[in-house]
Design a protein around this motif. Structure first.
Motif, short mmCIF file in Angstrom:
data_model
loop_
_atom_site.label_atom_id
_atom_site.label_comp_id
_atom_site.label_asym_id
_atom_site.label_seq_id
_atom_site.Cartn_x
_atom_site.Cartn_y
_atom_site.Cartn_z
N LEU A 8 -0.60 -19.18 72.41
CA LEU A 8 -0.97 -17.77 72.58
C LEU A 8 -2.13 -17.66 73.55
CD1 LEU A 8 -1.15 -14.74 71.82
CD2 LEU A 8 -2.36 -15.41 69.75
N ILE A 13 2.40 -15.67 76.39
CA ILE A 13 2.72 -16.36 75.14
C ILE A 13 3.84 -17.34 75.48
CG2 ILE A 13 3.67 -16.12 72.82
CD1 ILE A 13 2.71 -13.16 72.91
N THR A 32 1.68 -11.59 77.52
CA THR A 32 1.00 -11.20 76.28
C THR A 32 0.74 -9.69 76.23
OG1 THR A 32 -0.15 -13.33 76.38
CG2 THR A 32 -1.01 -11.71 74.82
N SER A 70 -4.19 -20.73 69.19
CA SER A 70 -4.79 -19.50 69.71
C SER A 70 -6.20 -19.75 70.20
CB SER A 70 -4.83 -18.44 68.61
OG SER A 70 -5.92 -18.70 67.76
#
Lengths: 314, 314
Positions: A8, A13, A32, A70
């Motif tokens: 992410l 993504i 994203t 992330s």
């Protein structure tokens, strides 16, 4: 079984299907569009995970898990992204949101830690139990693998190796401190120093390569100048490698991994970076001066994050 | 069961009997006479271990193990002291030698690691799984405990936290590098700076406290001067605590332990050291600025090494 890995990012993504051995067999990526509500972003992410599996004809029973790497501060136990500045995420329940779209176990980790795990499972640190992966980019990212597992301290906020001070009261770091390793060893730092050099030395090879325009400088320029014999370029490279090496030696003196893996764009320099770096590190390690820790360039590039995220579930 | 702990120092060999809970119930000490052959030194050590057990009326079957904390580089797997500068030991088979005098399992570890384990089992870090213990003395010693166990890297040479550079190209360190944390945060470093201050400021409170004689300066003097309102003393203390805090924040950003324990003579200052130190560390930790890691003064003093060494066998 198959493992889904998600990287992410603030821009894209990326989702991939990874085998038990850490092989990436399929990858897809979507923008994203990071200014949206988290529900929308995670809907896209979840649907992409579900679709890529369907497209490959893999039954859901053969999907062991989805792992998400992330930026920011994840809470891996509860599957919550506590904070991610780039994404304006604050206490986002990644796990419960994602399970609406693909109902398998969901794992969450910091992206730099995932990249380190990826390199450890299937990249430059494969076969080693203890490794540190350093990524030289906008910042200096890092991940620590101990006994084959991500080590991130007691509250998932450790392994911020880019933010250890190597020059007390030195250059301003984006984190607020002064003199962090990141402020000396990131590509950004090399570019900053090269810009200063161009202003000071308009006659230099570095300046000529960009026609005097400091906005054209990237991390490759000083290396190119050095290779063509420009003393200003050489000094920039030497200084950069010196600071990079000081931080790596610090990591070795503290953590003594079997291997330190160096990734990020600067690593395209290969042996031009690695050979002088090894000399600096060798000079800086503690004890009897034998450098037992290996130094190696990362092998997986941007896939490291996806593969590492996938392997969170293994 | 009882556990024997040995603290092998350059001056004395201290041996203690420790309970399963990490309580030191008896302690004895003999001079090391370090210029002797290792066989003689280890004979004294082994006999002292055997005697102290006998004196307490403990049957050998109730002695679980002997653990030895030594300076230098031990090889814990093979029970060999690879190298210890102070003792002129080189590849000394501690385990097989000691077993001639007391035939129980013998463990060997670095003394700073033992002190960290001691504090973790029975001292300031009791109840915490992850801790870092920093000892401020002639140098800056350190030990890292992860999941209740000593972490010393892949080749038993890690956790040399005193030898991570915080000022690139800074003060000369005894290890050969420049700018190590030890060269700024050891008692030795504080004394060095205080001597310089006395030379520069013969009118200062620090200078008056020692009648101008720099040889009378110890680590307590600058603190005493600061407390009596001397600005030179205050600056010395502030600067020292700043460097100490930078290194502790580095450890937290990298390792994020639950607790950092600070030991060594300087810690006699108690809250005069700890309170300003907490402020510096708080300002320097990464992320959202919440300092989750505790800071605490060591509790076991010199016994930490014996207790930790004993607990190696637990």
């Amino acid at each position: 079984m198959y493992y889904i890995g998600v990287d992410l990012g603030g821009t894209n993504i990326a989702v991939g299907i990874v085998t038990e051995e850490g092989k990436l067999i399929k990858k897809r990526s979507i923008p994203t569009l990071r200014h949206r509500e988290y529900q929308e972003i995670l809907k896209d992410m979840g649907e992409l995970c579900a679709n890529i599996v369907k497209e490959e004809g893999i039954p859901l029973e053969e999907v062991a898990s989805v792992g998400v790497g992330s930026p920011g501060t994840p809470d891996p136990v509860n599957g919550i992204l506590v904070y991610a500045n780039n994404l304006k995420f604050h206490n986002v329940p990644i796990r419960t949101e994602l399970q609406k779209y693909i109902n398998v176990p969901i794992y969450l980790e910091n992206d730099a830690n995932c990249a380190a795990l990826g390199e450890a499972v299937a990249g430059a640190a494969k076969g080693y139990k203890n490794s540190v992966t350093v990524t030289l980019g906008t910042g200096v990212g890092g991940g620590i693998i101990i006994d084959g597992k991500i080590f991130s301290g007691s509250y998932y906020g450790g392994a911020e190796i880019g933010h250890h001070v190597i020059v007390a009261d030195g250059e301003q770091c984006t984190c607020g401190r002064k003199g962090c390793w990141e402020a000396y060893a990131s590509a950004t730092a090399l570019i900053r120093e090269a810009r200063i050099a161009v202003i000071r030395h308009p006659e230099s090879g570095v300046a000529k390569l960009v026609g005097g325009d400091i906005n054209l400088i990237n991390a490759k320029i000083p290396f190119d100048a050095a290779q063509s014999g420009d003393p200003v370029g050489q000094e920039l490279v030497d200084q950069y490698i010196n600071y990079l090496g000081i931080g790596i030696a610090n990591m070795i003196n503290i953590l003594q991994p079997e291997i330190v893996v160096i990734g990020g764009g600067v690593c395209a320099q290969g042996d031009n970076l690695l050979n002088p770096l090894k000399e600096v590190v060798q000079k800086n390690v503690y004890a009897d001066g034998t450098l037992k820790t290996q130094l190696r360039i990362a092998e997986l590039g941007n896939d490291a994050g996806i593969i590492g995220a996938a392997m969170l579930g293994k």
